[in-house]
Design an enzyme around this catalytic site. Structure first.
Site, PDB file in Angstrom:
ATOM      1  N   SER A   1      58.422  52.160 -22.380  1.00  0.00           N
ATOM      2  CA  SER A   1      57.337  51.538 -23.349  1.00  0.00           C
ATOM      3  C   SER A   1      56.311  51.037 -22.615  1.00  0.00           C
ATOM      4  CB  SER A   1      58.450  50.688 -24.346  1.00  0.00           C
ATOM      5  OG  SER A   1      57.525  50.289 -25.505  1.00  0.00           O
TER       6      SER A   1
ATOM      7  N   LYS B   1      48.542  36.910 -46.214  1.00  0.00           N
ATOM      8  CA  LYS B   1      48.651  35.943 -45.289  1.00  0.00           C
ATOM      9  C   LYS B   1      50.096  35.650 -44.829  1.00  0.00           C
ATOM     10  CE  LYS B   1      47.263  33.062 -42.232  1.00  0.00           C
ATOM     11  NZ  LYS B   1      46.834  33.430 -41.011  1.00  0.00           N
TER      12      LYS B   1
END
Length: 302
Positions: free
Chosen positions: A115, A167
């Site tokens: 990764s 948000k």
């Protein structure tokens, strides 16, 4: 007249010294000859564990690249990955430093390079790993915990007043994401994945159309990874040394140069030595200015 025991002790000590002298002299001679041999400096940086920061590695890389006496760099990686931003930042930083200083950098894998760890390795000129090491995991995910039911069980309520439709996305204390919020999260994951695939393909000379073979999150042994061109060679440190010497045209033995360990003071307060000096210098300047102003009747008003 000396006692017999004293004489015997002295004789035993002399015999012991004489028996130890030849190997000791030989060791000293060998160390002396070794010290006289010409050596070429090569930087050595170790990235181990989860990648959750980039500044320390960036500073160490920059220091080694800038040093003209250091002719190449060995990057040792043993990492399962980490955060996207830090891994990508180091990938881009290595590419930029290579362009600025034209200095070879080789990666050697210890056990795992996956990764984000593999993302960083791709920026280097050559990747070497033991045949059974784990390579790959080219993919991206965004994970989250949800605690709402647990909080409700304990009769804990969490109230939010928000400004901005998205948000509270990924808020662990709220409801599951709406369809639009989930689509946004998936878009971010897909976008980061595309960047990862594009960078790996460009760095390793791979075909993005065949990404399903090497970029679907799979992990591979280094032996299989070499077959797919994810790494250059199986082996370990001796192979890395050979490659470094070849890339940097080094004919002498190598003298490894490691970044300086942080001072105890830095560990305690979390700043570098040069920053410490800067802060102390600034503080002393403020103190001097204050006393100078008081003794000379000078005042500043804002």
């Amino acid at each position: 007249m000396p006692k017999i025991s004293t004489i015997l002790s002295t004789l035993i000590a002399i015999m012991f010294f004489l028996s130890m002298a030849p190997p000791l002299i030989k060791t000293l001679q060998k160390n002396y000859e070794e010290a006289l041999k010409p050596k070429t400096k090569v930087g050595r940086i170790y990235i181990k564990g989860g990648i959750t920061e980039s500044q320390t590695y960036q500073k160490n890389l920059e220091t080694l690249f800038k040093d003209d006496s250091i002719k190449a760099i060995l990057l040792e990686i043993d990492s399962p990955g980490g955060t996207v931003g830090h891994s990508q930042a180091l990938f881009l930083e290595i590419l930029a430093l290579k362009k600025l200083y034209n200095k070879p950098i080789v990666t050697v894998v210890e056990n795992i390079c996956a990764s984000g760890g593999y993302y960083i390795a791709c920026a280097t000129d050559f990747i070497i790993a033991p045949p059974g090491a784990i390579i790959g995991s080219i993919g991206c995910y965004i994970g989250q915990f949800k605690y709402k039911e647990l909080m409700e069980f304990f009769k804990v309520h969490h109230k939010i007043n928000k400004s901005g439709k998205f948000k509270t996305i990924l808020n662990p204390y709220g409801d599951d994401e709406s369809y639009e919020e989930d689509a946004l999260i998936q878009h971010i994951s897909d976008e980061v994945y595309e960047q990862f695939v594009r960078d790996v393909a460009h760095a390793r000379g791979l075909i993005t159309k065949k990404r399903h073979e090497w970029a679907d999150g799979k992990i591979f042994t280094a032996k299989d990874a070499q077959r797919m061109s994810l790494i250059n060679k199986t082996g370990y440190l001796s192979e890395a040394v050979i490659k470094i010497k070849s890339l940097a045209n080094i004919e002498t033995d190598i003298e490894w140069v490691r970044p300086k360990k942080p001072s105890v003071f830095k560990k305690l307060i979390g700043i570098e030595d040069f920053e410490t000096q800067s802060y102390i210098h600034s503080f002393l300047e403020i103190v001097w200015t204050f006393f100078h102003a008081k003794t000379h009747g000078i005042e500043n008003n804002l």
